[in-house]
Design a protein around this motif. Sequence first.
Motif, PDB file in Angstrom:
ATOM      1  N   GLY A  10      41.891 -92.370  70.681  1.00 18.99           N
ATOM      2  CA  GLY A  10      41.454 -93.462  69.836  1.00 18.99           C
ATOM      3  C   GLY A  10      42.096 -94.762  70.252  1.00 18.99           C
ATOM      4  N   SER A  11      41.997 -95.743  69.381  1.00 14.78           N
ATOM      5  CA  SER A  11      42.577 -97.054  69.637  1.00 14.78           C
ATOM      6  C   SER A  11      43.797 -97.256  68.753  1.00 14.78           C
ATOM      7  CB  SER A  11      41.545 -98.143  69.351  1.00 14.78           C
ATOM      8  OG  SER A  11      40.456 -98.056  70.245  1.00 14.78           O
ATOM      9  N   VAL A  12      44.821 -97.842  69.323  1.00 10.70           N
ATOM     10  CA  VAL A  12      46.065 -98.054  68.586  1.00 10.70           C
ATOM     11  C   VAL A  12      46.708 -99.328  69.089  1.00 10.70           C
ATOM     12  CG1 VAL A  12      47.424 -96.664  70.199  1.00 10.70           C
ATOM     13  CG2 VAL A  12      48.184 -96.904  67.824  1.00 10.70           C
ATOM     14  N   GLN A  13      47.493 -99.947  68.237  1.00 13.34           N
ATOM     15  CA  GLN A  13      48.213-101.161  68.638  1.00 13.34           C
ATOM     16  C   GLN A  13      49.470-100.791  69.413  1.00 13.34           C
ATOM     17  OE1 GLN A  13      48.879-103.451  65.049  1.00 13.34           O
ATOM     18  NE2 GLN A  13      46.851-104.393  65.182  1.00 13.34           N
ATOM     19  N   PRO A  14      49.960-101.700  70.225  1.00 12.59           N
ATOM     20  CA  PRO A  14      51.219-101.434  70.935  1.00 12.59           C
ATOM     21  C   PRO A  14      52.334-101.045  69.973  1.00 12.59           C
ATOM     22  CG  PRO A  14      50.163-103.385  71.817  1.00 12.59           C
ATOM     23  CD  PRO A  14      49.368-102.994  70.611  1.00 12.59           C
ATOM     24  N   GLY A  15      53.096-100.053  70.383  1.00 19.24           N
ATOM     25  CA  GLY A  15      54.154 -99.522  69.530  1.00 19.24           C
ATOM     26  C   GLY A  15      53.707 -98.398  68.625  1.00 19.24           C
ATOM     27  N   GLY A  16      52.404 -98.161  68.574  1.00 19.84           N
ATOM     28  CA  GLY A  16      51.861 -97.125  67.705  1.00 19.84           C
ATOM     29  C   GLY A  16      51.974 -95.735  68.309  1.00 19.84           C
ATOM     30  N   SER A  17      51.445 -94.777  67.561  1.00 20.19           N
ATOM     31  CA  SER A  17      51.520 -93.370  67.965  1.00 20.19           C
ATOM     32  C   SER A  17      50.154 -92.709  67.859  1.00 20.19           C
ATOM     33  CB  SER A  17      52.500 -92.605  67.054  1.00 20.19           C
ATOM     34  OG  SER A  17      53.804 -93.125  67.155  1.00 20.19           O
ATOM     35  N   LEU A  18      49.973 -91.713  68.692  1.00 20.36           N
ATOM     36  CA  LEU A  18      48.799 -90.844  68.633  1.00 20.36           C
ATOM     37  C   LEU A  18      49.234 -89.437  68.992  1.00 20.36           C
ATOM     38  CD1 LEU A  18      45.904 -92.788  70.453  1.00 20.36           C
ATOM     39  CD2 LEU A  18      45.980 -92.154  68.033  1.00 20.36           C
ATOM     40  N   ARG A  19      48.521 -88.459  68.479  1.00 22.94           N
ATOM     41  CA  ARG A  19      48.743 -87.080  68.904  1.00 22.94           C
ATOM     42  C   ARG A  19      47.444 -86.520  69.458  1.00 22.94           C
ATOM     43  NH1 ARG A  19      50.540 -81.560  65.699  1.00 22.94           N
ATOM     44  NH2 ARG A  19      48.400 -81.698  64.933  1.00 22.94           N
ATOM     45  N   LEU A  20      47.493 -86.131  70.694  1.00 21.65           N
ATOM     46  CA  LEU A  20      46.348 -85.495  71.338  1.00 21.65           C
ATOM     47  C   LEU A  20      46.464 -83.979  71.211  1.00 21.65           C
ATOM     48  CD1 LEU A  20      46.129 -87.547  74.663  1.00 21.65           C
ATOM     49  CD2 LEU A  20      45.167 -88.084  72.407  1.00 21.65           C
ATOM     50  N   SER A  21      45.313 -83.339  71.081  1.00 16.38           N
ATOM     51  CA  SER A  21      45.259 -81.883  71.035  1.00 16.38           C
ATOM     52  C   SER A  21      44.395 -81.368  72.169  1.00 16.38           C
ATOM     53  CB  SER A  21      44.680 -81.413  69.702  1.00 16.38           C
ATOM     54  OG  SER A  21      45.483 -81.822  68.610  1.00 16.38           O
TER      55      SER A  21
END
Length: 115
Positions: A10-21
């Motif tokens: 997805g889209s996220v701002q710098p410093g953000g987090s994502l979890r991929l599966s």
Amino acid sequence: QVQVVESGGGSVQPGGSLRLSCAASGSNFRLYFMGWYRQAPGKRRELVATINSSGSTSYADSVKGLFTISRDNAKNTVYLQMNGLKPEDTAVYYCKANWEVREYWGQGTQVTVSS
């Protein structure tokens, strides 16, 4: 034949987090060597992180301390927790399963880091 399916981009701002599966088929999943790779526009695909059947992990220098790879054998799933995301992490992220000298790739999931 092993089927590999990524999700969670997805889209996220710098410093953000994502979890991929990454879900992989097969009754021997616990024995698969799993890896996350990424490919940015105009660049070669590069290794991000790997995890073996014993749970030992390795990381590209660029993501050490920020990304964490893990696996849940009961769910046939590998995860990539990405913290402190930067614009240069923008890429299509691919999951690969290695089993019995063959490798199986997923279709990829887009990660975009932008303000």
